[in-house]
Scaffold this active site. Structure first.
Site, PDB file in Angstrom:
ATOM      1  N   GLN A 126       0.832  -1.215   0.000  1.00 39.33           N
ATOM      2  CA  GLN A 126       0.000   0.000   0.000  1.00 39.33           C
ATOM      3  C   GLN A 126       0.864   1.261   0.000  1.00 39.33           C
ATOM      4  OE1 GLN A 126      -2.097   0.675   3.676  1.00 39.33           O
ATOM      5  NE2 GLN A 126      -3.668   1.935   2.725  1.00 39.33           N
ATOM      6  N   GLY A 127       0.767   2.054  -1.043  1.00 39.98           N
ATOM      7  CA  GLY A 127       1.530   3.301  -1.127  1.00 39.98           C
ATOM      8  C   GLY A 127       0.647   4.516  -0.927  1.00 39.98           C
ATOM      9  N   TYR A 128       0.183   4.699   0.289  1.00 42.77           N
ATOM     10  CA  TYR A 128      -0.604   5.898   0.623  1.00 42.77           C
ATOM     11  C   TYR A 128       0.300   6.953   1.262  1.00 42.77           C
ATOM     12  CZ  TYR A 128      -5.488   4.307  -0.054  1.00 42.77           C
ATOM     13  OH  TYR A 128      -6.699   3.927  -0.568  1.00 42.77           O
ATOM     14  N   SER A 129       0.933   6.575   2.401  1.00 42.00           N
ATOM     15  CA  SER A 129       1.617   7.567   3.239  1.00 42.00           C
ATOM     16  C   SER A 129       2.901   8.081   2.584  1.00 42.00           C
ATOM     17  CB  SER A 129       1.988   6.949   4.581  1.00 42.00           C
ATOM     18  OG  SER A 129       0.843   6.405   5.182  1.00 42.00           O
ATOM     19  N   GLU A 244      -9.932  -1.078   5.445  1.00 41.71           N
ATOM     20  CA  GLU A 244      -8.685  -1.241   6.199  1.00 41.71           C
ATOM     21  C   GLU A 244      -8.972  -1.337   7.692  1.00 41.71           C
ATOM     22  OE1 GLU A 244      -5.612   1.553   5.223  1.00 41.71           O
ATOM     23  OE2 GLU A 244      -4.360   0.983   6.917  1.00 41.71           O
ATOM     24  N   ASN A 380      -4.881   6.935  16.323  1.00 43.43           N
ATOM     25  CA  ASN A 380      -6.022   6.927  17.246  1.00 43.43           C
ATOM     26  C   ASN A 380      -6.549   8.326  17.574  1.00 43.43           C
ATOM     27  OD1 ASN A 380      -5.960   4.186  17.170  1.00 43.43           O
ATOM     28  ND2 ASN A 380      -5.667   3.870  19.369  1.00 43.43           N
ATOM     29  N   GLU A 381      -5.645   9.333  17.552  1.00 45.88           N
ATOM     30  CA  GLU A 381      -6.126  10.710  17.784  1.00 45.88           C
ATOM     31  C   GLU A 381      -7.152  11.093  16.705  1.00 45.88           C
ATOM     32  OE1 GLU A 381      -3.010   9.803  17.828  1.00 45.88           O
ATOM     33  OE2 GLU A 381      -2.118  10.473  19.712  1.00 45.88           O
TER      34      GLU A 381
HETATM   35  C1  LIG Z   1       4.070   0.027  11.362  1.00 49.13           C
HETATM   36  C2  LIG Z   1       3.354   0.908  10.381  1.00 49.13           C
HETATM   37  C3  LIG Z   1       2.927   0.378   9.187  1.00 49.13           C
HETATM   38  C4  LIG Z   1       2.313   1.196   8.234  1.00 49.13           C
HETATM   39  N1  LIG Z   1       1.989   0.659   7.015  1.00 49.13           N
HETATM   40  C5  LIG Z   1       1.578   1.479   6.021  1.00 49.13           C
HETATM   41  C6  LIG Z   1       1.433   0.990   4.695  1.00 49.13           C
HETATM   42  O1  LIG Z   1       1.634  -0.198   4.427  1.00 49.13           O
HETATM   43  N2  LIG Z   1       1.080   1.850   3.723  1.00 49.13           N
HETATM   44  C7  LIG Z   1       0.823   3.171   3.969  1.00 49.13           C
HETATM   45  O2  LIG Z   1       0.483   3.894   3.039  1.00 49.13           O
HETATM   46  N3  LIG Z   1       0.955   3.681   5.219  1.00 49.13           N
HETATM   47  C8  LIG Z   1       1.341   2.860   6.239  1.00 49.13           C
HETATM   48  N4  LIG Z   1       1.519   3.365   7.517  1.00 49.13           N
HETATM   49  C9  LIG Z   1       1.339   4.807   7.731  1.00 49.13           C
HETATM   50  C10 LIG Z   1       0.214   5.182   8.663  1.00 49.13           C
HETATM   51  O3  LIG Z   1      -1.010   5.138   7.994  1.00 49.13           O
HETATM   52  C11 LIG Z   1       0.559   6.591   9.186  1.00 49.13           C
HETATM   53  O4  LIG Z   1       1.673   6.436  10.032  1.00 49.13           O
HETATM   54  C12 LIG Z   1      -0.578   7.230   9.935  1.00 49.13           C
HETATM   55  O5  LIG Z   1      -1.607   7.589   9.054  1.00 49.13           O
HETATM   56  C13 LIG Z   1      -0.126   8.473  10.732  1.00 49.13           C
HETATM   57  O6  LIG Z   1       0.586   9.354   9.914  1.00 49.13           O
HETATM   58  P1  LIG Z   1       2.035   9.920  10.329  1.00 49.13           P
HETATM   59  O7  LIG Z   1       2.866   8.774  10.772  1.00 49.13           O
HETATM   60  O8  LIG Z   1       2.523  10.766   9.195  1.00 49.13           O
HETATM   61  O9  LIG Z   1       1.815  10.833  11.593  1.00 49.13           O
HETATM   62  P2  LIG Z   1       1.250  12.324  11.605  1.00 49.13           P
HETATM   63  O10 LIG Z   1       0.056  12.419  10.735  1.00 49.13           O
HETATM   64  O11 LIG Z   1       2.385  13.269  11.346  1.00 49.13           O
HETATM   65  O12 LIG Z   1       0.790  12.456  13.093  1.00 49.13           O
HETATM   66  C14 LIG Z   1       1.700  12.640  14.187  1.00 49.13           C
HETATM   67  C15 LIG Z   1       0.877  12.752  15.470  1.00 49.13           C
HETATM   68  O13 LIG Z   1       0.006  13.882  15.424  1.00 49.13           O
HETATM   69  C16 LIG Z   1      -1.350  13.472  15.580  1.00 49.13           C
HETATM   70  N5  LIG Z   1      -2.226  14.275  14.718  1.00 49.13           N
HETATM   71  C17 LIG Z   1      -2.028  14.565  13.413  1.00 49.13           C
HETATM   72  N6  LIG Z   1      -3.071  15.290  12.941  1.00 49.13           N
HETATM   73  C18 LIG Z   1      -3.953  15.445  13.977  1.00 49.13           C
HETATM   74  C19 LIG Z   1      -5.219  16.075  14.127  1.00 49.13           C
HETATM   75  N7  LIG Z   1      -5.805  16.690  13.094  1.00 49.13           N
HETATM   76  N8  LIG Z   1      -5.823  16.028  15.338  1.00 49.13           N
HETATM   77  C20 LIG Z   1      -5.239  15.398  16.390  1.00 49.13           C
HETATM   78  N9  LIG Z   1      -4.030  14.777  16.314  1.00 49.13           N
HETATM   79  C21 LIG Z   1      -3.399  14.795  15.126  1.00 49.13           C
HETATM   80  C22 LIG Z   1      -1.357  12.008  15.146  1.00 49.13           C
HETATM   81  O14 LIG Z   1      -2.434  11.295  15.628  1.00 49.13           O
HETATM   82  C23 LIG Z   1      -0.024  11.517  15.680  1.00 49.13           C
HETATM   83  O15 LIG Z   1      -0.105  11.213  17.041  1.00 49.13           O
HETATM   84  C24 LIG Z   1       2.085   2.563   8.509  1.00 49.13           C
HETATM   85  C25 LIG Z   1       2.494   3.097   9.740  1.00 49.13           C
HETATM   86  C26 LIG Z   1       3.125   2.296  10.662  1.00 49.13           C
HETATM   87  C27 LIG Z   1       3.574   2.912  11.956  1.00 49.13           C
END
Ligand SMILES: Cc1cc2nc3c(=O)[nH]c(=O)nc-3n(C[C@H](O)[C@H](O)[C@H](O)COP(=O)(O)OP(=O)(O)OC[C@H]3O[C@@H](n4cnc5c(N)ncnc54)[C@H](O)[C@@H]3O)c2cc1C
Length: 394
Positions: A126-129, A244, A380-381
């Site tokens: 999955q290439g979302y992030s 998902e 979770n936030e």
């Molecule tokens: C082990 C693992 C596997 C993963 N696998 C995949 C994958 O296969 N493919 C893929 O595409 N992605 C994957 N992900 C990515 C995952 O979906 C993102 O990590 C997630 O969406 C959070 O984004 P971020 O890490 O950029 O954190 P950020 O979005 O930068 O957030 C950082 C912190 O700020 C908080 N925050 C941000 N915005 C808000 C808001 N508006 N209100 C309150 N709090 C907020 C967040 O909750 C978090 O605590 C994976 C992540 C992990 C850790």
């Protein structure tokens, strides 16, 4: 509302139990019980066994090769798998791309891709992030610019789970930068052996390797690999995310972990007494057991309400939030009850001098690995924001 299983459902549960008992390979079950990373070969071997039975694509309709289960049957199946140490199948092809293609894909894409997901020929990731686009996914920057019958893709994806095993990746890419962010995104299928695509590993806190970064440098991807319309990607992305989060509560896993904790607590002596006789641990275990029971009932109520199994936004958020909290707290209980013995000295457990059951010897790495549960699938936030918005909506 009926929270008891019907006779047919109980018979189905027995069928699943007997199947798992007869067919789940011992080495695979042991790796799951010990909290070890599974090898690709082990996952594909189990997939082939499930495929023979017609039980791989559990969420797909029958016409595409799914078993045609109800939401309750799917729930029973995943709970029994967890209780019997069957691995969770990687969801990317089966639970994410499959449903997306069934709803948005062309007939040709369905005919070509779906069978290869079921039989394990293709492993999707999955290439979302992206480094600057996680919770705020719409700000993604990986660009796909049209050039004749191809897109030229440039950018970076991150956290790509099990990408090291994959030969394909589905990506969200920016195809229009002039409109509001959500309106300029497309959903693109990319072969990982395309020139200009490079995967690099990321090591995690538990010492394991399950996520990657993916770099795109002038990678040519045929326009035929677009799913749906150009710039329709956001709608498709949101549809995929509801799939998902389904089943992410992991009630079966928590039930199994609690069962293991009780076994351990009745066997292992720490600080001169059985763990079970330590009131602090006994109280935490009892609290978690009550929370888990409440979650189980909530889940069954939601299943009874939705019937077709399509968890609505707020329901799937609630299940994800509480389910992952319980799973993390259980691992914390486990790890703290074992103290220093929770961390193995060597990866091969036979090289450790174990005074505890081997199923518990990796409690610390598993605890560290479980930190991810409250982040992936939507932090979770963010789930709290979704639930709060729903509750306070006038
Ligand atoms: C082990 C693992 C596997 C993963 N696998 C995949 C994958 O296969 N493919 C893929 O595409 N992605 C994957 N992900 C990515 C995952 O979906 C993102 O990590 C997630 O969406 C959070 O984004 P971020 O890490 O950029 O954190 P950020 O979005 O930068 O957030 C950082 C912190 O700020 C908080 N925050 C941000 N915005 C808000 C808001 N508006 N209100 C309150 N709090 C907020 C967040 O909750 C978090 O605590 C994976 C992540 C992990 C850790």
């Amino acid at each position: 509302m009926d929270l008891e299983f019907t006779e047919e459902e109980l018979a189905f549960r027995d069928e699943v139990r007997s199947f798992l008992k007869a067919k789940l390979p011992a080495d695979v079950a042991q790796a799951v019980a010990y909290g070890k990373e599974l090898e690709k070969e082990q996952i594909l071997r189990w997939q082939a066994i499930l495929n023979e039975k017609g039980w791989v694509a559990t969420t797909w309709p029958k016409e595409y090769g799914g078993p045609g289960w109800t939401a309750v049957e799917r729930h029973i199946f995943s709970e029994e798998c967890a209780l019997n140490n069957a691995p969770r199948m990687p969801p990317f092809g089966l639970n994410m791309l499959g449903p997306v293609l069934i709803k948005f894909g062309s007939e040709q894409q369905k005919a070509e891709i779906l069978p290869r997901i079921i039989d394990g020929t293709d492993w999707w990731c999955q290439g979302y992030s992206e480094p600057g686009a996680g919770s705020d996914l719409a700000s993604l920057k990986t660009k796909a610019v049209r050039d004749g019958d191809d897109y030229i893709v440039n950018g970076q994806k991150t956290w790509t789970t099990l990408g090291q095993h994959a030969n394909k990746i589905f990506c969200l890419v920016r195809t229009d930068s002039e409109v509001k962010p959500q309106a300029g995104i497309s959903f693109l299928l990319v072969d990982l052996d395309t020139p200009g695509v490079e995967m690099r590993p990321i090591r995690l806190l538990d010492g394991g390797y399950e996520v990657n970064e993916v770099f795109f440098t002038d990678a040519r991807v045929p326009v035929a690999n677009l799913v749906g319309e150009e710039n329709q990607g956001w709608t498709i992305a949101k549809y995929l995310l509801t799939h998902e989060r389904t089943n992410i509560a992991g009630i079966g896993f928590s039930t199994k972990d609690l069962e293991r904790f009780h076994e351990l607590a009745g066997e292992v002596i720490r600080d001169g007494r059985l763990i079970a006789d330590n009131p602090a641990y006994a109280a935490r275990a009892a609290e978690l057991e009550a929370d888990l029971e409440a979650l189980r009932i909530t889940n069954l109520r939601m299943l009874a309400k939705t019937k077709d199994g399509a968890a609505g936004g707020v329901e799937s958020s609630l299940l994800k939030l509480k389910g992952t909290q319980i799973r993390q707290e259980l691992q914390d209980l486990y790890r703290s009850a074992l103290g220093p013995e929770a961390a193995p000295v060597a990866d091969d457990l036979s090289e450790n001098e174990l005074t505890i059951p081997p199923e518990s010897a990796r409690a610390a790495p598993v605890y560290f690995n479980h930190r991810k549960l409250s982040i992936f699938g939507g932090a979770n936030e963010i789930q709290r924001n979704i639930v709060a918005k729903e509750l306070f909506r006038g």
